[in-house]
Design a protein around this motif. Structure first.
Motif, PDB file in Angstrom:
ATOM      1  N   GLU A  82      40.401 -37.049 -21.330  1.00 31.14           N
ATOM      2  CA  GLU A  82      40.328 -35.859 -20.535  1.00 31.14           C
ATOM      3  C   GLU A  82      39.157 -36.468 -19.058  1.00 31.14           C
ATOM      4  OE1 GLU A  82      39.302 -31.495 -21.548  1.00 31.14           O
ATOM      5  OE2 GLU A  82      37.265 -32.362 -21.105  1.00 31.14           O
ATOM      6  N   ASP A  83      38.514 -37.408 -19.611  1.00 26.05           N
ATOM      7  CA  ASP A  83      37.260 -37.813 -18.403  1.00 26.05           C
ATOM      8  C   ASP A  83      38.220 -39.169 -17.364  1.00 26.05           C
ATOM      9  OD1 ASP A  83      35.335 -36.916 -19.688  1.00 26.05           O
ATOM     10  OD2 ASP A  83      34.844 -38.217 -20.316  1.00 26.05           O
ATOM     11  N   PHE A  84      39.182 -39.451 -18.514  1.00 28.26           N
ATOM     12  CA  PHE A  84      40.143 -40.612 -18.088  1.00 28.26           C
ATOM     13  C   PHE A  84      41.008 -40.144 -16.687  1.00 28.26           C
ATOM     14  CE2 PHE A  84      44.679 -42.338 -17.437  1.00 28.26           C
ATOM     15  CZ  PHE A  84      43.882 -44.216 -16.694  1.00 28.26           C
ATOM     16  N   LEU A  85      41.763 -38.646 -17.141  1.00 28.42           N
ATOM     17  CA  LEU A  85      42.414 -37.751 -16.051  1.00 28.42           C
ATOM     18  C   LEU A  85      41.591 -37.773 -15.358  1.00 28.42           C
ATOM     19  CD1 LEU A  85      44.716 -36.028 -18.543  1.00 28.42           C
ATOM     20  CD2 LEU A  85      45.229 -37.590 -16.951  1.00 28.42           C
ATOM     21  N   GLU A  86      40.245 -36.728 -14.685  1.00 25.60           N
ATOM     22  CA  GLU A  86      39.010 -36.295 -14.194  1.00 25.60           C
ATOM     23  C   GLU A  86      39.099 -37.135 -13.469  1.00 25.60           C
ATOM     24  OE1 GLU A  86      37.518 -32.852 -12.517  1.00 25.60           O
ATOM     25  OE2 GLU A  86      39.504 -33.029 -14.002  1.00 25.60           O
ATOM     26  N   ASP A  87      39.132 -38.899 -13.366  1.00 27.75           N
ATOM     27  CA  ASP A  87      38.237 -39.760 -12.937  1.00 27.75           C
ATOM     28  C   ASP A  87      39.578 -40.207 -11.761  1.00 27.75           C
ATOM     29  OD1 ASP A  87      36.631 -42.057 -12.430  1.00 27.75           O
ATOM     30  OD2 ASP A  87      37.896 -43.469 -13.206  1.00 27.75           O
ATOM     31  N   LYS A  88      41.189 -40.180 -13.007  1.00 28.76           N
ATOM     32  CA  LYS A  88      42.232 -40.769 -11.986  1.00 28.76           C
ATOM     33  C   LYS A  88      42.907 -40.290 -11.026  1.00 28.76           C
ATOM     34  CE  LYS A  88      41.823 -45.052 -13.725  1.00 28.76           C
ATOM     35  NZ  LYS A  88      41.487 -46.300 -12.377  1.00 28.76           N
ATOM     36  N   LEU A  89      42.522 -39.126 -11.597  1.00 36.67           N
ATOM     37  CA  LEU A  89      43.709 -37.134 -11.289  1.00 36.67           C
ATOM     38  C   LEU A  89      42.545 -36.728 -10.153  1.00 36.67           C
ATOM     39  CD1 LEU A  89      46.064 -37.452 -13.335  1.00 36.67           C
ATOM     40  CD2 LEU A  89      46.131 -38.731 -11.620  1.00 36.67           C
ATOM     41  N   GLY A  90      41.948 -37.408  -8.903  1.00 38.81           N
ATOM     42  CA  GLY A  90      40.883 -35.744  -8.705  1.00 38.81           C
ATOM     43  C   GLY A  90      41.435 -35.432  -6.615  1.00 38.81           C
ATOM     44  N   PRO A  91      40.398 -34.755  -6.812  1.00 34.88           N
ATOM     45  CA  PRO A  91      40.527 -34.472  -4.917  1.00 34.88           C
ATOM     46  C   PRO A  91      40.566 -36.268  -4.561  1.00 34.88           C
ATOM     47  CG  PRO A  91      39.218 -33.045  -6.386  1.00 34.88           C
ATOM     48  CD  PRO A  91      39.288 -34.334  -7.186  1.00 34.88           C
ATOM     49  N   PRO A  92      41.628 -35.836  -3.148  1.00 35.27           N
ATOM     50  CA  PRO A  92      42.256 -34.579  -2.404  1.00 35.27           C
ATOM     51  C   PRO A  92      43.673 -34.476  -3.297  1.00 35.27           C
ATOM     52  CG  PRO A  92      42.244 -36.525  -0.611  1.00 35.27           C
ATOM     53  CD  PRO A  92      41.445 -37.140  -2.529  1.00 35.27           C
ATOM     54  N   MET A  93      43.852 -35.747  -3.612  1.00 33.05           N
ATOM     55  CA  MET A  93      45.528 -35.377  -4.206  1.00 33.05           C
ATOM     56  C   MET A  93      45.480 -34.269  -5.150  1.00 33.05           C
ATOM     57  SD  MET A  93      47.084 -37.621  -2.589  1.00 33.05           S
ATOM     58  CE  MET A  93      48.593 -37.763  -3.412  1.00 33.05           C
ATOM     59  N   PHE A  94      44.570 -34.658  -6.030  1.00 33.67           N
ATOM     60  CA  PHE A  94      44.864 -33.121  -7.402  1.00 33.67           C
ATOM     61  C   PHE A  94      43.315 -32.762  -7.049  1.00 33.67           C
ATOM     62  CE2 PHE A  94      47.118 -37.493  -8.106  1.00 33.67           C
ATOM     63  CZ  PHE A  94      48.353 -36.610  -8.660  1.00 33.67           C
TER      64      PHE A  94
END
Length: 240
Positions: A82-94
């Motif tokens: 979960e932490d990995f996804l929040e870090d890698k897939l964040g604003p502005p794209m996600f």
């Protein structure tokens, strides 16, 4: 930061009893919801727990489900993923899924433990006390969901009861992805095996559950009630 299409994701949750659809694991549903909310393309590969060790041995030996493959590299442990996804897939794209309020991440965090203690209790004489403990935890959640949040009061200073859909507001966050799968399991299992569902007068909790059921992220990731009931059949003490 990753752009859309710049990476390959494969999500491997526990399979259902039929070995094909998504199983009852709340940690798997938690990450499934996160991926759907992020809106990132990913491959879903359910893993039969009976064959998990054999299936995972080539790319994540010794790992427990769920597993995320990121460009072929395995990521394990629910919180770590979960932490990995929040870090890698964040604003502005996600979208960021982090809750605005710290209290949102803490709300209901004792419900699943109290539910497990109650539903697996082998001593009938302890049932009432354990049920009261679970009810108290549900009541605490109801009170949190019914109390207006800071931004609601900023808009309506005299608001007495919250009208928000989820823990942190009207949008799903990581806090909801954690709590909702567990809360749904509590309702399904207790209703089936103990004829004791979440009380209807806990209006905040029911507003929350019903709001979740209106979202595609929850509906699409949610195991069937039959799957949940079957999964608990071997651990629940049946009523006489």
């Amino acid at each position: 930061m990753l752009g859309k299409g710049a990476t390959e994701l494969s999500f491997c949750p526990q399979a259902s009893e039929d070995g094909e659809s998504v199983g009852h694991c709340p940690f798997c549903q938690r990450l499934f919801m996160v991926l759907l909310l992020k809106g990132v393309p990913f491959t879903l590969t359910t893993v039969d727990v009976k064959r998990a060790l054999d299936v995972l041995k080539d790319f994540a030996p010794g790992a427990q489900l769920p597993v995320l493959l990121y460009n072929g590299e395995p990521k394990t442990d629910t919180v770590t993923i979960e932490d990995f996804l929040e870090d890698k897939l964040g604003p502005p794209m996600f979208p960021s899924l982090a809750p605005q309020y710290r209290e949102s991440s803490l709300a209901g965090n004792d419900i699943f433990h109290k539910f497990s203690t109650y539903i697996k209790n082998p001593v009938p004489a302890q049932d009432q006390a354990l049920q009261r403990n679970l009810l108290r935890a549900l009541l605490d959640l109801d009170e949190f969901l019914s109390a207006p949040l800071e931004h609601e009061l900023a808009q309506e200073p005299h608001l007495r009861a919250s009208r928000r859909r989820f823990l942190d507001g009207d949008q799903l966050t990581l806090a909801d992805c954690n709590l909702l799968p567990k809360l749904n399991m509590v309702q399904v299992v207790c209703q089936h095996y103990r004829r004791f569902g979440i009380p209807k007068d806990l209006r905040g909790v029911w507003r929350y559950l019903n709001s979740a059921r209106e979202t595609k992220e929850f509906r699409y990731s949610c195991p069937s009630s039959e799957e949940i009931v079957q999964a608990y059949r071997s651990v629940v003490r049946l009523l006489q």
